[in-house]
Design a protein around this motif. Structure first.
Motif, PDB file in Angstrom:
ATOM      1  N   ASP A  77       0.841  -1.187   0.000  1.00  0.00           N
ATOM      2  CA  ASP A  77       0.000   0.000   0.000  1.00  0.00           C
ATOM      3  C   ASP A  77       0.879   1.241   0.000  1.00  0.00           C
ATOM      4  N   ASN A  78       0.510   2.199  -0.801  1.00  0.00           N
ATOM      5  CA  ASN A  78       1.256   3.456  -0.879  1.00  0.00           C
ATOM      6  C   ASN A  78       0.669   4.524   0.035  1.00  0.00           C
ATOM      7  N   GLY A  79      -0.204   4.110   0.928  1.00  0.00           N
ATOM      8  CA  GLY A  79      -0.872   5.049   1.832  1.00  0.00           C
ATOM      9  C   GLY A  79      -2.301   5.335   1.447  1.00  0.00           C
ATOM     10  N   GLU A  80      -2.717   4.815   0.306  1.00  0.00           N
ATOM     11  CA  GLU A  80      -4.094   5.039  -0.135  1.00  0.00           C
ATOM     12  C   GLU A  80      -5.089   4.222   0.693  1.00  0.00           C
ATOM     13  N   TYR A  82      -4.265   2.576   3.751  1.00  0.00           N
ATOM     14  CA  TYR A  82      -4.000   2.664   5.184  1.00  0.00           C
ATOM     15  C   TYR A  82      -3.298   3.985   5.502  1.00  0.00           C
ATOM     16  N   ASP A  83      -3.855   4.732   6.441  1.00  0.00           N
ATOM     17  CA  ASP A  83      -3.291   6.015   6.866  1.00  0.00           C
ATOM     18  C   ASP A  83      -2.170   5.735   7.865  1.00  0.00           C
ATOM     19  N   ARG A  84      -0.937   5.977   7.439  1.00  0.00           N
ATOM     20  CA  ARG A  84       0.224   5.674   8.273  1.00  0.00           C
ATOM     21  C   ARG A  84       0.481   6.718   9.341  1.00  0.00           C
ATOM     22  N   TYR A  87      -2.723   5.670  11.743  1.00  0.00           N
ATOM     23  CA  TYR A  87      -2.787   4.214  11.970  1.00  0.00           C
ATOM     24  C   TYR A  87      -4.225   3.709  11.860  1.00  0.00           C
ATOM     25  N   TRP A  89      -7.251   2.317   8.832  1.00  0.00           N
ATOM     26  CA  TRP A  89      -7.569   1.928   7.467  1.00  0.00           C
ATOM     27  C   TRP A  89      -8.445   2.991   6.837  1.00  0.00           C
ATOM     28  N   ARG A  90      -8.134   3.374   5.634  1.00  0.00           N
ATOM     29  CA  ARG A  90      -8.949   4.339   4.880  1.00  0.00           C
ATOM     30  C   ARG A  90     -10.073   3.611   4.130  1.00  0.00           C
TER      31      ARG A  90
END
Length: 103
Positions: A77-80, A82-84, A87, A89-90
């Motif tokens: 995932d490039n962050g799309e 999961y919000d790093r 923390y 899940w989007r």
């Protein structure tokens, strides 16, 4: 998802044809390597489909097929998805689908 036979972008995942194509490819890898004792790792997988349900279906299907055949698969995932930073899940439904795919 990219159709592995024609290399064209598939905008929605989940049709019988798409699942059959994915299953056939994973079965080829299983027959060629796993059944011969060669470990297989899918080092990254993900999707760029714009439709949320298609992304979830692709990830769940690939994860399940790999798990059933003893292939390690690592979601990328490039962050799309999961919000790093927070923390969280989007993509609602994706973590549940991934858990279901291996249970």
């Amino acid at each position: 998802m990219t159709d592995m036979d024609s290399q064209t972008l598939v905008e929605d995942m989940g049709s019988d044809t798409e699942v059959r194509q994915m299953t056939n490819r994973i079965d080829q890898v299983t027959d060629t390597f796993v059944k011969q004792g060669v470990p297989v790792i899918v080092g990254e997988y993900g999707t760029i489909a714009s439709d949320t349900q298609s992304r979830i279906a692709f990830c769940k299907t690939l994860s399940a097929l790999c798990h059933q055949r003893g292939i390690a698969a690592f979601f990328w995932d490039n962050g799309e998805e999961y919000d790093r930073v927070r923390y969280q899940w989007r993509t609602e439904g994706l973590p549940e689908a991934l858990r279901e795919s291996i249970s």
